[in-house]
Scaffold this active site. Structure first.
Site, PDB file in Angstrom:
ATOM      1  CE  LYS A  47      70.384   7.262  -6.216  1.00  0.00           C
ATOM      2  NZ  LYS A  47      69.087   7.946  -5.844  1.00  0.00           N
ATOM      3  CE1 TYR A 271      52.225 -23.012  -1.885  1.00  0.00           C
ATOM      4  CE2 TYR A 271      53.460 -21.939  -2.845  1.00  0.00           C
ATOM      5  CZ  TYR A 271      53.713 -23.148  -2.451  1.00  0.00           C
ATOM      6  OH  TYR A 271      54.335 -23.584  -1.982  1.00  0.00           O
TER       7      TYR A 271
END
Length: 377
Positions: A47, A271
């Site tokens: 999955k 940043y």
């Protein structure tokens, strides 16, 4: 702040893009490790695109190594395996879009049924052929599966549906809620619930359904949980959630250096200037960020491997980039960095990244974004 001159080497030419390489040989080795611990049939659960490694590639390697079944989340995932030529039995059990009886019968895919309502909706469909089903009991997770107080009603529907040749009961399943503790005592209640359910299923007239309860942790640590089949997903790609068995990492994430700079002490990076250099150094940029699956919140210990050295990630992770401090040694643009891999030594593992991000390895490997190229060795 230091205003020393900055020497910059910018991107020149083209380089291999960031790439997640899947290693089928590692999947093969992991299936062998599982086989050494159980005599039960192995279901390879692929999955979430094979835990981010490519469902088809992982499924093929697992089946070639001896896995007898495949497991998926949805019929759509199962259909993709069929389209790729995989003929092994497949079970799907989460059904995010509901159970399509006609699609299941056409693809010859077993489906798990975990509630009276779900079973009623299945029987209300006009399927052209008998649908193979696994009865799903809630064995302690409370997140799916039939509650114990409704189990008799589910068996009644299953008996009526099988008599009408609408369904055929081929399995019984549950989940272990505490298997990651690697303590058989923690699994005892779920094992007892499964044994009682099997007695009732057989008393209702169903012959020898295939029972399965254990996922990777239970498979590796508690033989009492194995029953007729075990479901191994994370273990295929090198993750043992119990932390008790060393598995083989099945992928390698690499990216090229696309920008380098020499900076002085006191230079803010990224940043908000959350990191400031404490010495003159060289910085290199990799074209990967949180949009590609690099966790935004990392400990200061996070790093990558470049030319045999583990070098730290500095500054905040951006959407598209991370910055690496390479120290006194400049790294040429185009140099390949290994973000994670199974190599050991200076190369971080997915387990390292999970620790640095305060999460589990599953989120690292399943979080690699679609901008990253996929390849299979």
């Amino acid at each position: 702040m230091n205003s020393a001159p900055v020497a910059v080497r910018r991107r020149s030419g083209t380089f291999p893009p960031p790439t997640l390489e899947t290693l089928p040989v590692a999947v093969t080795a992991n299936v062998a490790r599982v086989r050494a611990r159980t005599r039960s049939t192995i279901m390879a659960v692929v999955k979430a695109d094979g835990y981010g490694h490519g469902a088809v590639a992982v499924a093929r390697a697992a089946v070639a190594a001896g896995a007898g079944w495949l497991g998926t989340t949805s019929l759509a995932e199962a259909a993709a395996l069929r389209a790729a030529g995989l003929a092994a039995p497949i079970l799907t059990w989460l059904h995010p879009s509901g159970i399509d009886a006609e699609a299941a019968a056409k693809a010859k895919v077993d489906v798990a049924v975990g509630s009276v309502d779900e079973f009623g909706a299945l029987l209300a469909q006009a399927a052209p052929a008998t649908v193979r089903i696994h009865l799903h009991l809630d064995t302690g997770m409370s997140r799916g599966g039939c509650p114990r107080e409704q189990w008799d009603d589910l068996l009644r529907l299953a008996r009526d549906g099988q008599r009408a040749r609408r369904v055929r009961v081929t399995g019984v399943m549950g989940h272990l809620p505490l298997a990651d503790r690697a303590d058989p005592a923690a699994n005892a209640a779920a094992v007892a619930a499964m044994r009682e359910a099997l007695r009732e299923v057989r008393a209702a007239g169903f012959r020898s359904p295939l029972a399965h309860l254990a996922a990777t942790s239970g498979t590796l640590t508690d033989p009492a949980t194995h029953f007729g089949m075990v479901r191994v997903g994370a273990g295929l790609v090198g993750i043992d959630p119990s932390g008790s068995v060393a598995m083989h990492g099945a992928s390698r994430l690499t990216a090229p250096v696309v920008h380098t700079a020499r900076v002085g002490a006191g230079t803010p990076v990224g940043y908000d200037g959350a990191y400031v250099t404490d010495r003159a150094t060289h910085l290199s940029v990799l074209p990967l960020g949180y949009a590609d699956g690099i966790p935004r919140e990392l400990s200061p210990r996070a790093g990558v491997e470049i030319r045999g050295r583990r070098l730290p990630v500095v500054g905040r992770v951006s959407m598209d980039q991370i910055v690496i401090d390479t120290g006194a040694v400049p790294v040429p643009v185009g140099t390949s960095a290994t973000v994670f891999g199974p190599d050991g030594g200076a190369t971080p593992s997915v387990h390292d990244w999970a620790r640095w991000a305060g999460t589990i390895p599953h989120t690292i490997v399943t979080g690699i974004g679609p901008r990253v190229k996929r390849s299979t060795t």
